[in-house]
Design an enzyme around this catalytic site. Sequence first.
Site, PDB file in Angstrom:
ATOM      1  CD  GLU A  50       0.409 -16.876  53.652  1.00  0.00           C
ATOM      2  OE1 GLU A  50      -0.229 -17.915  53.899  1.00  0.00           O
ATOM      3  OE2 GLU A  50       0.723 -16.540  52.497  1.00  0.00           O
ATOM      4  NE  ARG A 108       7.230 -20.405  51.984  1.00  0.00           N
ATOM      5  CZ  ARG A 108       7.428 -20.793  50.727  1.00  0.00           C
ATOM      6  NH1 ARG A 108       8.628 -20.701  50.185  1.00  0.00           N
ATOM      7  NH2 ARG A 108       6.437 -21.280  50.012  1.00  0.00           N
ATOM      8  CE  LYS A 142      -3.398 -17.033  48.478  1.00  0.00           C
ATOM      9  NZ  LYS A 142      -2.340 -17.903  47.959  1.00  0.00           N
ATOM     10  CG  ASP A 170       0.276 -15.724  48.057  1.00  0.00           C
ATOM     11  OD1 ASP A 170      -0.379 -15.926  49.103  1.00  0.00           O
ATOM     12  OD2 ASP A 170      -0.001 -16.266  46.971  1.00  0.00           O
ATOM     13  CG  ASP A 200      -2.787 -16.394  51.892  1.00  0.00           C
ATOM     14  OD1 ASP A 200      -2.420 -15.204  51.934  1.00  0.00           O
ATOM     15  OD2 ASP A 200      -2.135 -17.297  51.336  1.00  0.00           O
ATOM     16  CE  LYS A 240      -0.529 -21.127  55.221  1.00  0.00           C
ATOM     17  NZ  LYS A 240      -0.353 -21.345  53.766  1.00  0.00           N
TER      18      LYS A 240
END
Length: 498
Positions: free
Chosen positions: A339, A341, A267, A337, A260, A255
Site C-alpha cells: 500500500e 507505493r 500480515k 499490503d 499497516d 510514507k
Amino acid sequence: MKITPVSHAQAARAKTIFIPLFKNESPSGDAVFMRLAPSVKKAVLEFARKEFRGDEGETKSVWFAVGAVRRVRLFGKGEKSKWNARKADILPRRFIRAAKADRASEYAVSSGGDLTAFARNSLMAHFEYNRYKETPKGGWPEVKSITPAVADTDRAPAVRAIAEGSAIGEEVNSARELANTPGSDMTPMHLAEAARLAAKRAGFRATILDEKAIARLGMGGVLGVARGSDEKPRFIILEYRKGAKDQKPLVLVGKGVTFDTGGINLKPEQYMYEMHMDMSGGAAVIHGIAAIARLKLAINVVGLVPAVENMPSGSSYRPGDLLKSMSGKTIEVLNTDAEGRVILADALTYALRYKPGLIADFATLTGAAHVALGNYCSAVFTNRDALTEKLVAVGTASGDYVWPLPLWDEYLHEIKGTFGDIANMAKNDRYGGAIHGAKFLEQFVEDAPFAHIDIAPRMTAVDSDILARGATGVGVRYIAELARAYPGIMKQEEGIRN
C-alpha cells in the site's frame, strides 16, 4: 540535557571524567589527564597499565574516595587502524549508556571529536520512549550535563557545532517519538496535527488537506488505501522557503501509513506488532524539515506526507481492484499490503507541481530491502546514475547510511498491469521486491530527478546501535545533510543538462 564545551583544566576538575583510548594507548598524552591532580594521574596511569587494554567496547572505572574527581572511566576504542566514522558515532552513545548505568547525572569527556556528531549521538542515545510506563520511584536515569573538553581557542566553533548537532539530535528524537506512538494514538489526524505543531515550533508552513480535498485532487491511491479504515486520510504539505527565488525546491515525500495491517492481504502476526512505525518516512520528512528550519539553511524545501491507515473491513480495497491515481495511470492492486507505493504515487505526482530540482522519498517500503542489506543501512535508488555517489556520500556524512540498488528498465516489465497500467507488485515478488517497489514509484515522477530511500532496514534499532528499543528516527539526519548538499546536486544536474 545540556552539552557545554569547557577547557581541559575545567574538565579535569569534574566529578566524573570519561577518557576514550585506543588499544594499548597510554592516557599520559590526553590533554585532560595531564591536568589531573598528581595522585589521580598516578592511580589512573597504574590502573590503565595493569587492568585496561583499550579493546573496542571495553570500559573500566577508577574510583577515588576524596578530592574533586571521584571517578575516571576509561573507554576502549579498539585498534586505531580500524577506527572509522561509524565507530565514532557509537562512542558518545556508549558514554550515555555507561552514565545511565552508573546513575551519573553529569560527566566531562576528555575528547569529543566531531562535536556536531558528538551532540547528535549523545541526544539520540539519551532518548527513551517511556510515555506509557509508570515512573519508577527513583525516576528514570537521566544525564543532565555533559562537558566535552576543548582548547580555549576552539570554544566558539565548539558552541556552534554542539548547537547544530543538538538541533538535529532533538529532531531525530521527535521523529522517534511519533513513530513509537501506538497506532491508536497516532492516526492520520494525529500525524497531521503533529506536523502542524512541528511547523509552528520551527518556523515553516504546514497545510493539511482533508478527505474531500484529497478527492478533489483525484488522489485515487490515497483514497483507495484509506477506504477500509474509520480514520480518514490526510495529506500534509510542508513548505520552508529560505533559498533564492529562482532555486528549484527540494521536494521530500514521506510514507505516512500510521498503522499497516496489510489490509485484506493480512500480515502474519509476527510482522504486524511494529506496524505503527510504518509512518517513519513521514515522521522523517516532518522533523527533517524542522531540522533544516532550525539550522536556518538557505534552501527551498517542500514536504509531502500522505497519511492513511491500512485496515481490513467490508469497505477495504481488494486484490484485483483498479485505482485511478492522480497522474491518470491506473494501479492494478495485486496485494493490499503493498500500500505504501500506492499512496506515494499520488504524492509524487503532486510533487511535480513544484517543478522540483530533486524529489526524494523516504519510506519503510519493503521487507525485501531489509533482506538485501541487513540491519545497518537503507537502500537508495535514483533515476540519475550521476547522483548515486552524492546520495551515498550524504548518508555517510549524516550517519544515516545508504547503499545503492539498481533501477534498471529490465525490471519494469515485471510490474506491468494485466488490466491496469501498472501493478503494485510483481506477480513473482520474491526476487527483486525492493527494486519493483522503487521502479513502481519512478513511473510517477516523469523526468524529474528522483531518489527513493527505502528505510525499512533501519526502521527499528538493533543492539549494536546502542539506542533505546523502537524507532531509530532514520531519515532525519539524512534530510538535514541532503539539504546542505542540495546546491551542489543542483549544479551537477544543470551541468548534465547543459
